[in-house]
Design a protein around this motif. Sequence first.
Motif, short mmCIF file in Angstrom:
data_model
loop_
_atom_site.label_atom_id
_atom_site.label_comp_id
_atom_site.label_asym_id
_atom_site.label_seq_id
_atom_site.Cartn_x
_atom_site.Cartn_y
_atom_site.Cartn_z
N LEU A 41 4.18 8.05 14.03
CA LEU A 41 3.96 7.59 12.66
C LEU A 41 3.31 6.22 12.66
O LEU A 41 2.35 5.96 11.92
CB LEU A 41 5.29 7.55 11.91
N ILE A 42 3.83 5.34 13.50
CA ILE A 42 3.28 3.98 13.62
C ILE A 42 1.80 4.05 13.99
O ILE A 42 0.97 3.34 13.42
CB ILE A 42 4.04 3.19 14.70
N ILE A 45 1.42 -6.39 9.11
CA ILE A 45 0.24 -7.13 8.69
C ILE A 45 -0.85 -6.16 8.27
O ILE A 45 -1.23 -5.30 9.06
CB ILE A 45 -0.27 -8.01 9.85
N CYS A 46 -1.35 -6.33 7.08
CA CYS A 46 -2.39 -5.43 6.61
C CYS A 46 -3.74 -5.80 7.21
O CYS A 46 -3.92 -6.90 7.74
CB CYS A 46 -2.47 -5.43 5.08
N GLN A 47 -4.65 -4.89 7.11
CA GLN A 47 -5.98 -5.08 7.67
C GLN A 47 -6.59 -6.42 7.25
O GLN A 47 -7.04 -7.19 8.08
CB GLN A 47 -6.90 -3.94 7.19
N ALA A 107 1.62 11.79 6.31
CA ALA A 107 1.79 11.04 7.55
C ALA A 107 3.25 11.05 7.97
O ALA A 107 3.60 10.86 9.14
CB ALA A 107 1.31 9.61 7.37
N ARG A 140 -5.01 5.06 10.38
CA ARG A 140 -5.52 5.42 9.05
C ARG A 140 -5.59 4.27 8.06
O ARG A 140 -6.39 4.28 7.13
CB ARG A 140 -4.67 6.54 8.47
N HIS A 141 -4.67 3.31 8.20
CA HIS A 141 -4.63 2.24 7.20
C HIS A 141 -5.03 0.87 7.78
O HIS A 141 -5.13 -0.09 7.05
CB HIS A 141 -3.23 2.12 6.60
N GLY A 142 -5.18 0.81 9.09
CA GLY A 142 -5.46 -0.49 9.70
C GLY A 142 -4.29 -1.43 9.54
O GLY A 142 -4.42 -2.64 9.54
N PHE A 143 -3.13 -0.85 9.38
CA PHE A 143 -1.93 -1.64 9.11
C PHE A 143 -1.09 -1.72 10.38
O PHE A 143 -0.71 -0.69 10.94
CB PHE A 143 -1.13 -0.99 7.99
N GLN A 144 -0.82 -2.94 10.81
CA GLN A 144 -0.07 -3.11 12.04
C GLN A 144 1.41 -3.30 11.75
O GLN A 144 1.83 -4.36 11.29
CB GLN A 144 -0.61 -4.33 12.79
N GLU A 158 0.85 -1.19 0.00
CA GLU A 158 0.00 0.00 0.00
C GLU A 158 0.88 1.23 0.00
O GLU A 158 1.99 1.21 0.52
CB GLU A 158 -0.84 0.06 1.29
N ALA A 191 -0.26 6.55 13.53
CA ALA A 191 -1.03 7.13 12.43
C ALA A 191 -1.32 6.08 11.36
O ALA A 191 -2.43 6.00 10.83
CB ALA A 191 -0.27 8.30 11.82
N VAL A 192 -0.33 5.27 11.07
CA VAL A 192 -0.49 4.23 10.05
C VAL A 192 -1.55 3.22 10.49
O VAL A 192 -2.39 2.80 9.71
CB VAL A 192 0.86 3.52 9.80
#
Lengths: 144, 144
Positions: B101-102, A123-125, A97, B108-112, A91, B104-105
């Motif tokens: 930043l982590i 890991i993505c959503q 950001a 906003r992105h649901g990205f862990q 992504e 925010a990500v």
Amino acid sequence: MASPRRLTKQQTVVAATLALASRAVSAQELHERLVAKRGRIGLATIYRALEAQVAEGTASRVERTGHVTAYVACVPEHHHHLVCTSCQRVEDLSEVAFAPLIRAVRRRHGFQVDHAALDLYGICQTCHDAHPAGRPGAPSSHRR
Amino acid sequence: MASPRRLTKQQTVVAATLALASRAVSAQELHERLVAKRGRIGLATIYRALEAQVAEGTASRVERTGHVTAYVACVPEHHHHLVCTSCQRVEDLSEVAFAPLIRAVRRRHGFQVDHAALDLYGICQTCHDAHPAGRPGAPSSHRR
DNA sequence: ACCGTCATTGACAATGAGTATCATTCTCAT
DNA sequence: ATGAGAATGATACTCATTGTCAATGACGGT
């Protein structure tokens, strides 16, 4: 000073194939696909096309330790990525950001950031939702 | 299950030499220095020692496109770096600057985010002060 | 302090991603 | 349509990194 960039079939097809892949692909992978799909294309050509795209800003390198260099198609404005270690999808991460960090670094360290290789792995959503328990996905115990 | 890690002269001397260098150094560089300084040490040994240190968290890889992989000694908590493209020196970047930043990500992105290869390249305070005009330093026209 | 095991070492071979080369092909300005 | 020269593709090459394996040395048990 700049070379007159010519629009060749090869450049076009490499760009198109890269754009189709929603994940990061290596030069070798692209080469295999293109040879299978339309035969006769030099590996060096792939590298040259990819390099040109990176220079243009329409592609970006993703380098992970223990992995081959891979490439992703991207819009020129977004040069940072969220790379999912489970599904390998990439992504874009918006510049905004990222900006506060740059400012903080400049303020606190007097360090003027010129270029950042900002690739965040995780890991993505989608993958997160798909694996409720613990294990994100395939073990993928890299060694190299 | 874990190997009984033995403390050898080689491991020690590699760690010490890396710690002394205030900038990122490549395996080859370390090898040359150690051969010159104490003779007889295998290049493979350097690579193995560095890999062990990276695994331990006492060293970190710095990978720049067009450059050989280099290594920096670091404390386990700080895994991000500010790499000066002029003097090649490396500063640690505190985790705290990075945390927002982590978040925010994730928001906003649901990205862990699991792991980040966060190396910021630019001009450090010292080099910036030393070159008031434009040119940051030597052209350092690398290839490869 | 001595021994035996086995992780580590070092020399060298092997691997493989990426690059250089160069004759040929193809783009594109004219 | 034509010519200059950029791009291509096949191949040779480079060189960072890893694998191999006999020799060495660290360290727990004695």
